[in-house]
Design an enzyme around this catalytic site. Structure first.
Site, PDB file in Angstrom:
ATOM      1  N   PHE A   2       0.867  -1.172   0.000  1.00 13.74           N
ATOM      2  CA  PHE A   2       0.000   0.000   0.000  1.00 13.74           C
ATOM      3  C   PHE A   2       0.908   1.229   0.000  1.00 13.74           C
ATOM      4  CE2 PHE A   2      -2.318   3.509   1.776  1.00 13.74           C
ATOM      5  CZ  PHE A   2      -3.569   3.410   1.195  1.00 13.74           C
ATOM      6  N   ASP A 111       9.685   3.091   0.821  1.00 11.85           N
ATOM      7  CA  ASP A 111       8.522   3.745   1.415  1.00 11.85           C
ATOM      8  C   ASP A 111       8.516   3.467   2.921  1.00 11.85           C
ATOM      9  OD1 ASP A 111       6.052   4.488   2.351  1.00 11.85           O
ATOM     10  OD2 ASP A 111       4.894   3.364   0.870  1.00 11.85           O
ATOM     11  N   LYS A 142       3.414   9.736   9.147  1.00 14.52           N
ATOM     12  CA  LYS A 142       2.953   9.158  10.410  1.00 14.52           C
ATOM     13  C   LYS A 142       3.775   9.625  11.609  1.00 14.52           C
ATOM     14  CE  LYS A 142       0.717   5.242   8.159  1.00 14.52           C
ATOM     15  NZ  LYS A 142      -0.692   5.631   8.338  1.00 14.52           N
ATOM     16  N   THR A 166      -0.269  24.393  -3.389  1.00 19.57           N
ATOM     17  CA  THR A 166      -0.824  25.639  -2.850  1.00 19.57           C
ATOM     18  C   THR A 166      -0.704  25.718  -1.328  1.00 19.57           C
ATOM     19  OG1 THR A 166      -3.010  24.617  -2.792  1.00 19.57           O
ATOM     20  CG2 THR A 166      -2.443  25.901  -4.744  1.00 19.57           C
TER      21      THR A 166
END
Length: 284
Positions: A2, A111, A142, A166
């Protein structure tokens, strides 16, 4: 694996089909991540074969895509495959994966969104792998309080506005993270995670031997620990009954129970958890 919910991240996400329904995807290849048999010391040969099988897939996929002009730019991998079932791979697997990346001119992105920030007993899980050099790119979030990445110098864009949005990040989170890191160092919390994890794994292995009809496949680094139930329904029952004992645990994969305690989790907390889990297993 994931990796996230935006379109590019979802193209590399393969943990649950529901995550990707109705979302357009990209023709990006996938190779298997090793799934080991436990305990490791009793299945050395089988797990070495599993490493070889998965690494051969990686090389084959890169070669096939490169041949048709779809050059593989990078490899995205979790150091511990979390949502997919807390799947671990050996340091040798990651060392050889990095060799494949170097040999094929493919960037290696690790990751560390779940594993970064200390739960494995090191600030970054990939530090356990004794890689000859750093990964090309590392992503985090996290426990690091904000989402981000760092990379080797050659992967940094030369124009500032190549990476832009932004919102432009959250400076207050960086100030908070400075204090988190200070406390980790002051209280030696990485060592604490290692100590507490050792207590967890030892206790879980004892319960594994005592209740083989309920659980198996204990694994972990630091407090990043998991075990399997013999079937999905039993996993769900264990998690539900732990809640009645005041213990919050999570599920991942098809039948795994995963533990994600905070960095201030201590050995005496680990003993409390083991006692409560034994109560639950006795009652199943």
């Amino acid at each position: 694996a994931f990796h996230g919910r935006t379109m590019g991240c979802l193209a590399t996400t393969h943990s649950k089909a529901i995550h990707k329904i109705d979302i357009p995807s990209l023709d990006w290849p996938i190779a298997d991540f090793p799934k080991y048999k436990y305990p490791l010391e009793e299945h050395v040969t089988e797990n070495e074969h599993e490493d070889n099988r998965c690494l051969e897939q990686v090389e084959d996929v890169i070669e096939r895509y490169n041949k048709v002009g779809k050059t593989v730019a990078g490899i995205v991998v979790e150091p511990i495959q979390s949502e997919g079932g807390d799947n671990h791979a050996s340091p040798q697997f990651f060392q050889r994966l990095q060799q494949i990346a170097k040999r094929t001119g493919t960037a290696l992105l690790i990751d560390e969104v779940q594993t970064g920030g200390g739960p494995t007993g090191k600030m970054w899980c990939h530090e356990h792998f004794n890689l000859p050099e750093a990964p090309d790119i590392v992503t985090f979030s996290k426990k690091m309080l904000t989402g981000g990445f760092y990379s080797k110098k050659e992967f940094r864009p030369t124009q500032g506005y190549r990476i832009y949005n932004t919102w432009m990040g959250d400076p207050s989170k960086v100030v908070m993270l400075q204090e988190v890191i200070r406390v980790i160092e002051r209280d030696n919390l990485l060592h604490m995670a290692t100590q507490s994890g050792d207590v967890l794994v030892k206790g879980l292995r004892t319960l594994d031997h005592k209740f083989p009809q309920h659980i198996n496949s204990v694994r972990g680094r630091g407090t990043f620990v998991a075990f399997d139930a013999v079937e999905p329904a039993k996993r769900d029952a264990i998690i539900g009954r732990l809640k009645l004992q005041g213990i919050h645990a999570g599920g991942c994969g098809d039948r795994s129970v995963r533990l994600r305690p905070s960095l201030i989790f201590q050995p005496h907390h680990a003993h409390i958890f083991i006692d409560k889990l034994e109560t639950v297993l006795n009652a199943l």
